[in-house]
Design an enzyme around this catalytic site. Structure first.
Site, PDB file in Angstrom:
ATOM      1  CE  LYS A   4      -3.864   5.006  -1.395  1.00 32.18           C
ATOM      2  NZ  LYS A   4      -4.878   5.406  -2.392  1.00 32.18           N
ATOM      3  CE1 TYR A  20      -4.172   1.805   0.589  1.00 27.62           C
ATOM      4  CE2 TYR A  20      -2.930   3.022   2.249  1.00 27.62           C
ATOM      5  CZ  TYR A  20      -4.064   2.877   1.460  1.00 27.62           C
ATOM      6  OH  TYR A  20      -5.071   3.803   1.542  1.00 27.62           O
TER       7      TYR A  20
END
Length: 251
Positions: A156, A152
């Site tokens: 991101k 993640y």
């Protein structure tokens, strides 16, 4: 210059995506509510319609190029050419590095990065034709590093590099591209994190709020407000930026 006021928001069935879709509808945009299934977006569309806005629910897996093309074509046919795109669709598959599977890595990078790439590539045709557009990508404070989120965090952080490059490429066509990096926002996703850690959600929120300078957790509407700013006419000189919306400074 006149341009169609049509927006597409991915992952718009709930949480931040739903709040963004409703805010853009309030701001006078017709909204393509994109989520995995058409049924899942029905609630957001109903909320927009109840408030006097116009929206259509579209089911599409953002990692599937054919589905993305069909979704954007449907928005163009039913609402008009999309000039605003909010790449919000995201998933988590948290695990520590030594336990993380290839599938957990690929799934998270796929939805965030491949999804944002496919959607942006499809929508930019309409934006460049009209000489006006706004793309807003959802990053996260996790881009700065977060235990158990190698996938993640990488996705991101990738959204930020993607944002800055598109800002450079699309600027001459009247298209701005910016990113928002939320901190702790109260959504189903953060509730799921609390459940995974076996912590009561109210206690989880209290603990998070205590560590945030403004002493509260964020709401989806806090993010929607910043999207609303980015897509305005008057925001045309703001591009390639990452705004941390986290109740305090992050860098």
């Amino acid at each position: 210059m006149a341009h169609s006021r049509v927006a597409i928001v991915t992952g718009a069935a709930r949480g931040i995506g739903a709040a963004v879709a409703q805010r853009l509808a309030q701001d006078g945009y017709s909204v393509g509510v994109v989520d995995l299934t058409e049924e899942s977006g029905a609630g957001t569309v109903a909320a927009i319609a109840d408030a006097g806005g116009k929206a259509v629910a579209i089911g599409a897996d953002v990692t599937d190029a054919g589905a993305v093309k069909a979704a954007v074509e449907r928005v163009a046919a039913e609402l008009g050419a999309p000039t605003v795109l909010v790449n919000n669709a995201g998933i988590t598959r948290d695990n520590l590095l030594f336990k993380m599977t290839e599938d957990e890595w690929d799934a998270v990078l796929g939805v965030h990065l491949r999804g944002a790439f496919l959607m942006s590539r499809e929508v930019q045709k309409h934006q460049t034709e009209q000489g006006w557009g706004r793309i807003v990508n959802l990053s996260s404070t996790s881009a700065l590093g977060n235990r158990g989120q190698a996938n993640y965090s990488a996705a991101k952080a990738g959204m930020q590099g993607f944002t800055k490059t598109l800002a450079i490429e699309l600027g001459k066509f009247g298209v701005t591209v910016n990113a928002i990096a939320p901190g702790f926002i109260e959504t189903d996703m953060t509730a799921a994190t609390a459940a995974r850690l076996d912590i009561d959600f109210e206690d989880f929120k209290k603990g998070a709020a205590a560590a945030i300078p403004v002493q509260r957790v964020g709401q989806p509407e806090d993010i929607a407000a910043v999207v609303s700013f980015f897509v305005r006419e008057e925001s045309g000189f703001v591009s390639g930026q990452v705004i941390y919306v986290a109740g305090g400074p992050k860098d």
